[in-house]
Every structure is written in structure tokens, then in C-alpha cells.
Design a protein around this motif. Structure first.
Motif, PDB file in Angstrom:
ATOM      1  N   HIS A 104      -5.173  -5.827   1.172  1.00 55.97           N
ATOM      2  CA  HIS A 104      -6.135  -5.577   0.093  1.00 55.97           C
ATOM      3  C   HIS A 104      -7.583  -5.660   0.555  1.00 55.97           C
ATOM      4  O   HIS A 104      -8.443  -4.969   0.000  1.00 55.97           O
ATOM      5  CB  HIS A 104      -5.887  -6.522  -1.085  1.00 55.97           C
ATOM      6  N   GLU A 105      -7.879  -6.472   1.554  1.00 56.08           N
ATOM      7  CA  GLU A 105      -9.270  -6.569   1.994  1.00 56.08           C
ATOM      8  C   GLU A 105      -9.758  -5.248   2.586  1.00 56.08           C
ATOM      9  O   GLU A 105     -10.890  -4.817   2.323  1.00 56.08           O
ATOM     10  CB  GLU A 105      -9.436  -7.709   2.991  1.00 56.08           C
TER      11      GLU A 105
ATOM     12  N   ASN B 148     -12.417 -12.483  -0.715  1.00 54.49           N
ATOM     13  CA  ASN B 148     -12.258 -11.224  -1.447  1.00 54.49           C
ATOM     14  C   ASN B 148     -13.232 -11.114  -2.621  1.00 54.49           C
ATOM     15  O   ASN B 148     -13.523 -10.008  -3.080  1.00 54.49           O
ATOM     16  CB  ASN B 148     -10.803 -10.976  -1.866  1.00 54.49           C
ATOM     17  N   ILE B 149     -13.757 -12.231  -3.085  1.00 52.90           N
ATOM     18  CA  ILE B 149     -14.817 -12.143  -4.094  1.00 52.90           C
ATOM     19  C   ILE B 149     -16.061 -11.508  -3.478  1.00 52.90           C
ATOM     20  O   ILE B 149     -16.742 -10.686  -4.103  1.00 52.90           O
ATOM     21  CB  ILE B 149     -15.143 -13.521  -4.691  1.00 52.90           C
TER      22      ILE B 149
ATOM     23  N   PRO C 137      -1.208  -2.170 -10.192  1.00 52.79           N
ATOM     24  CA  PRO C 137      -0.857  -3.314 -11.035  1.00 52.79           C
ATOM     25  C   PRO C 137      -1.356  -4.648 -10.499  1.00 52.79           C
ATOM     26  O   PRO C 137      -1.618  -5.567 -11.270  1.00 52.79           O
ATOM     27  CB  PRO C 137       0.669  -3.277 -11.076  1.00 52.79           C
ATOM     28  N   ASN C 138      -1.464  -4.797  -9.153  1.00 56.10           N
ATOM     29  CA  ASN C 138      -1.936  -6.058  -8.595  1.00 56.10           C
ATOM     30  C   ASN C 138      -2.420  -5.837  -7.165  1.00 56.10           C
ATOM     31  O   ASN C 138      -1.779  -6.241  -6.195  1.00 56.10           O
ATOM     32  CB  ASN C 138      -0.839  -7.128  -8.625  1.00 56.10           C
TER      33      ASN C 138
ATOM     34  N   GLN D 129       0.840  -1.190   0.000  1.00 57.25           N
ATOM     35  CA  GLN D 129       0.000   0.000   0.000  1.00 57.25           C
ATOM     36  C   GLN D 129       0.879   1.245   0.000  1.00 57.25           C
ATOM     37  O   GLN D 129       1.842   1.341   0.757  1.00 57.25           O
ATOM     38  CB  GLN D 129      -0.917   0.014   1.220  1.00 57.25           C
ATOM     39  N   VAL D 130       0.536   2.212  -0.858  1.00 54.35           N
ATOM     40  CA  VAL D 130       1.324   3.441  -0.960  1.00 54.35           C
ATOM     41  C   VAL D 130       0.490   4.691  -0.690  1.00 54.35           C
ATOM     42  O   VAL D 130       1.039   5.786  -0.603  1.00 54.35           O
ATOM     43  CB  VAL D 130       1.986   3.568  -2.353  1.00 54.35           C
TER      44      VAL D 130
END
Length: 306
Positions: free
Chosen positions: A168-169, A197-198, A160-161, A141-142
Motif C-alpha cells: 500500500h505504501e 502511511n499517514i 475495500p481496504n 494489488q490487482v
């Protein structure tokens, strides 16, 4: 004393995020900032290139400026034996005080969306992609969403990913809570999707989910099948998959991915690596697949006469 700043980019159909950040920074100093015009003279011109194959600013114009500063991915890439090589010595990232400033969206009034990165880096290290070399093989994370979003109805993410990021959650929660429409422009990694995550992606308001199936050596059929079963994002037009061609794949391997994705309810979208070197048959494949009406009316490429 006020400095006159000119900003130029090779991006013509999308706002340049680095230029918007440079604009915000220089305006905070009281400088006079505008997009570059060859009819004007400047104290300082910034040239930002995203693509290695586009012309440089001083190839198109006689730049009238006391100083010209170049930056961007397009300046860091050289071509050797038909492959793109990233040169770290030519990489000139924005300093932190500019990188983390709120972008000046007034620079491009024709666009009404927010744009930015929540994460950088990708663990995949694909040979055709420079992200791993430029940003690292760890997705991290930025930024917080508030760094580049203040209520716009649409957010275009350039990550990008994002699913490879450990956090990410929470980031998906933040995107869902924004109530804005979210465009994951660079594609999500189907191999990193799971029931948890879906479920979070189902809560994100998105007009279309982008994925990628770049390597024909990776059979991602089961991943795409599982996602189709668990997602609430329905309709072929709402699930798009980039299919890389002209890079270590045969026409038969390209068609296998295209047909498989279509059969699973996805919308394949052909991307050509170094299109200027691509054979005619690959260009025909792109026209057939990406032309939605052609693709529907002519489901078998061998019958395509274009």
C-alpha cells in the motif's frame, strides 16, 4: 458480423465499471455498443446489478434480445433471517481480458473522473460485508494505476481496504505522484494507519478522507485521535466517517460514535443497513446527522424534532 450490444445497470448516480469494461472489450471487436434502451432490439444484453434490493432488468422491461447475461454482486446475494448471504455459485467475475482492459469512459460522458480498483479483498471479514467472501480475506494489488487512469483530474478508488495491502505504501506514492485528486470512496481502515502511511496520505491530494466506524464493540477513539494529530488534512468536512447503524447496535451506541467523532473533529455520516427494515428512530437519526445544517444547529439528538 457486427453484434449489437446493450448494457444495463442498477447504478443510476455513478458509472458502472463492469459495463465500461464490457463496452471497451466489445468495441475492440468492432461490435455496436450502447446503454440499454427498452425501445431497441439487441443481439446481446448485459445486466449488471450492484444491489440486491433493486429491481432486475426484466422486472422493469420486456427485454428484446437474443441473449441476456447477468452479473454483479446484486445477483450473488440472498436474504435469510434479515441477513445478506453471499452465494459463490452465482458469482460470475469478468474474464481477465475484460477485467484488465482500460474502461470505456465515453459510455458515461456526464462523468469526467477515472474509477477503478488498485486492490481487492479485506482481512476484516465483517458480518455485514460480503467483500471477504467474494474477494478473499487478504488485501492484494490487482492493478496498476495506469490500467484505469490516463490523466483525469479526479480518481475515485473503489478499494475495500487499500491500507491492508502489503504494497500500500507504493500505491500511495503512485497516487500522490499522479497529482490527481483522490477519493477513497469505500473508506480507509483507521486501525491500519501509522505515522509512515499517514505521512504518505498527507502527500495525496484529496478533497476528503473517508473512514468507517462500523462496529460499536470496537472503540476506535485513540486511532481517530492519533490520526487527527498527525494529518495535515484539516477541517471537519475533509475527514468523513461512515457510521453503520441498524446492525447489532443500539441507539445509544450509535450516538456515542457520532458524538465522539464530532468532538474529535470528524464528520460522522450515518449509513443504515437494510434501510427498508430500519425503525423510524434510526431514519430520524440519519436525517439529523447527515443534514449538515441541522447537525450544526441542533447538536443534541434528543432535541431534534424532525
Amino acid at each position: 458480423m457486427q453484434t449489437k450490444i446493450g448494457l444495463w445497470s442498477d447504478c443510476h448516480n455513478f458509472p458502472s465499471l463492469p459495463l465500461m469494461k464490457l463496452s471497451a472489450y466489445h468495441k475492440s471487436l468492432g461490435d455496436c455498443v450502447s446503454l440499454y434502451s427498452p425501445m431497441e432490439e439487441y443481439d446481446l444484453v448485459y445486466s449488471s446489478k450492484t444491489f440486491s434490493f433493486t429491481a432486475d432488468i426484466d422486472n422493469e422491461y420486456a427485454v428484446r434480445a437474443d441473449e441476456l447475461r447477468r452479473g454483479g454482486t446484486g445477483y450473488c446475494i440472498t436474504i435469510k433471517d434479515g441477513k445478506e448471504i453471499f452465494d459463490e455459485s452465482l458469482n460470475t467475475p469478468l474474464p481477465p481480458e475484460i477485467e484488465h482492459i482500460y474502461p470505456d469512459y465515453n459510455l458515461y460522458p456526464e462523468y469526467d473522473f477515472a474509477v477503478g480498483f488498485l486492490t481487492r479483498g479485506c482481512p476484516r471479514g465483517c458480518e455485514f460485508c460480503i467483500v471477504g467472501k467474494k474477494e478473499g480475506r487478504c488485501s492484494r494489488q490487482v492493478a496498476e494505476l495506469s490500467e484505469f487512469w490516463r490523466g483525469q483530474r479526479l480518481i475515485k478508488l473503489l478499494d475495500p481496504n487499500i491500507l491492508a495491502c502489503a504494497n500500500h505504501e507504493q500505491l500511495l506514492h503512485d497516487l500522490a505522484d499522479s497529482s490527481a485528486k483522490i477519493d477513497f470512496t469505500q473508506g480507509l481502515d483507521i486501525r491500519l494507519t501509522n505515522p509512515d502511511n499517514i505521512k504518505l496520505l498527507n502527500a495525496v491530494k484529496t478533497p476528503v478522507l473517508h473512514f468507517a466506524w462500523d462496529n460499536p464493540g470496537d472503540d476506535l477513539t485513540e486511532y481517530f485521535k492519533r490520526f487527527a494529530e498527525l494529518t495535515t488534512v484539516k477541517g471537519q468536512r475533509s475527514r468523513s466517517v461512515y457510521v453503520l447503524t441498524n446492525f447489532n447496535s443500539t441507539l445509544e451506541e450509535d450516538l456515542y460514535r457520532i458524538y465522539t467523532l464530532r468532538d474529535l473533529g470528524y464528520n460522522p455520516y450515518v449509513m443504515i443497513y437494510q434501510k427498508e427494515t430500519a425503525p423510524r428512530e434510526i431514519r430520524r437519526l440519519q436525517r439529523w446527522c447527515n443534514g449538515r445544517q441541522i447537525f450544526r444547529n441542533c447538536p443534541d439528538f434528543k432535541n431534534y424534532k424532525g
